[in-house]
Design a protein around this motif. Structure first.
Motif, short mmCIF file in Angstrom:
data_model
loop_
_atom_site.label_atom_id
_atom_site.label_comp_id
_atom_site.label_asym_id
_atom_site.label_seq_id
_atom_site.Cartn_x
_atom_site.Cartn_y
_atom_site.Cartn_z
N TRP A 281 32.01 38.00 43.28
CA TRP A 281 33.46 38.14 43.15
C TRP A 281 34.17 38.62 44.42
O TRP A 281 35.39 38.78 44.41
N GLY A 282 33.42 38.88 45.46
CA GLY A 282 34.05 39.39 46.69
C GLY A 282 34.19 40.91 46.63
O GLY A 282 33.96 41.54 45.61
N TRP A 283 34.59 41.47 47.76
CA TRP A 283 34.67 42.93 47.86
C TRP A 283 35.76 43.52 46.97
O TRP A 283 35.57 44.57 46.38
N SER A 284 36.89 42.87 46.88
CA SER A 284 38.01 43.48 46.14
C SER A 284 37.73 43.54 44.64
O SER A 284 37.66 44.62 44.06
N PHE A 285 37.54 42.42 44.00
CA PHE A 285 37.29 42.43 42.56
C PHE A 285 35.87 42.88 42.23
O PHE A 285 35.64 43.52 41.20
N GLY A 286 34.92 42.59 43.11
CA GLY A 286 33.53 42.99 42.86
C GLY A 286 33.35 44.48 42.74
O GLY A 286 32.65 44.96 41.85
N LEU A 287 33.99 45.24 43.63
CA LEU A 287 33.88 46.70 43.55
C LEU A 287 34.56 47.26 42.30
O LEU A 287 34.06 48.18 41.67
N VAL A 288 35.68 46.67 41.93
CA VAL A 288 36.38 47.11 40.73
C VAL A 288 35.54 46.80 39.49
O VAL A 288 35.37 47.64 38.60
N ALA A 289 34.99 45.60 39.44
CA ALA A 289 34.14 45.21 38.30
C ALA A 289 32.89 46.09 38.24
O ALA A 289 32.49 46.54 37.16
N TYR A 290 32.29 46.34 39.39
CA TYR A 290 31.09 47.19 39.43
C TYR A 290 31.40 48.60 38.93
O TYR A 290 30.62 49.17 38.16
N THR A 291 32.52 49.14 39.36
CA THR A 291 32.90 50.48 38.91
C THR A 291 33.10 50.52 37.40
O THR A 291 32.65 51.45 36.72
N GLY A 292 33.74 49.50 36.87
CA GLY A 292 33.92 49.43 35.42
C GLY A 292 32.61 49.30 34.67
O GLY A 292 32.40 49.96 33.65
N HIS A 293 31.71 48.47 35.18
CA HIS A 293 30.43 48.28 34.51
C HIS A 293 29.58 49.54 34.56
O HIS A 293 28.92 49.89 33.58
N THR A 294 29.55 50.22 35.70
CA THR A 294 28.76 51.45 35.79
C THR A 294 29.35 52.54 34.90
O THR A 294 28.61 53.30 34.28
N SER A 295 30.66 52.60 34.81
CA SER A 295 31.29 53.60 33.93
C SER A 295 30.97 53.33 32.47
O SER A 295 30.62 54.24 31.72
N LEU A 296 31.08 52.07 32.07
CA LEU A 296 30.76 51.71 30.69
C LEU A 296 29.28 51.95 30.41
O LEU A 296 28.91 52.48 29.35
N ALA A 297 28.41 51.59 31.34
CA ALA A 297 26.97 51.79 31.15
C ALA A 297 26.64 53.27 31.04
O ALA A 297 25.85 53.68 30.18
#
Length: 96
Positions: free
Chosen positions: A60-76
């Motif tokens: 997803w690239g740096w912009s959306f990828g980091l946001v998505a990663y942060t959301g996934h790690t928080s949910l996990a």
């Protein structure tokens, strides 16, 4: 599909990191694991989280990828924490 894979990878990483703690080892295994096993669990957890980060940035690239990663790690982390709480309650109620 990518979201499910990332969530599964992040959850597995968080579970490995939780299993590397002394408290969870005592609850889950009834004993403390060796220092080598604990290091292996910790390294595996961090490796899974880093692989998920790399996959998110690549997909997803740096912009959306980091946001998505942060959301996934928080949910996990929340799911693993909830599982630990419910597991401790089940263990306590089953001992009565």
């Amino acid at each position: 599909m990518m979201h499910l894979l990332m969530l599964a990878g992040c959850t597995a990483g968080m579970c490995a990191l939780a299993a590397a703690t002394e408290r969870q080892q005592a609850l889950w295994f009834g004993r403390l694991l060796s220092a080598r096993s604990t290091r292996w669990l910790r390294a595996t957890g961090w490796l899974l989280l880093l692989l998920c980060l790399a996959g998110a940035v690549r997909g997803w690239g740096w912009s959306f990828g980091l946001v998505a990663y942060t959301g996934h790690t928080s949910l996990a982390a929340g799911l693993v924490y909830l599982g630990l709480i419910l597991g401790a309650r089940e263990g306590r109620s089953g001992a009565r």
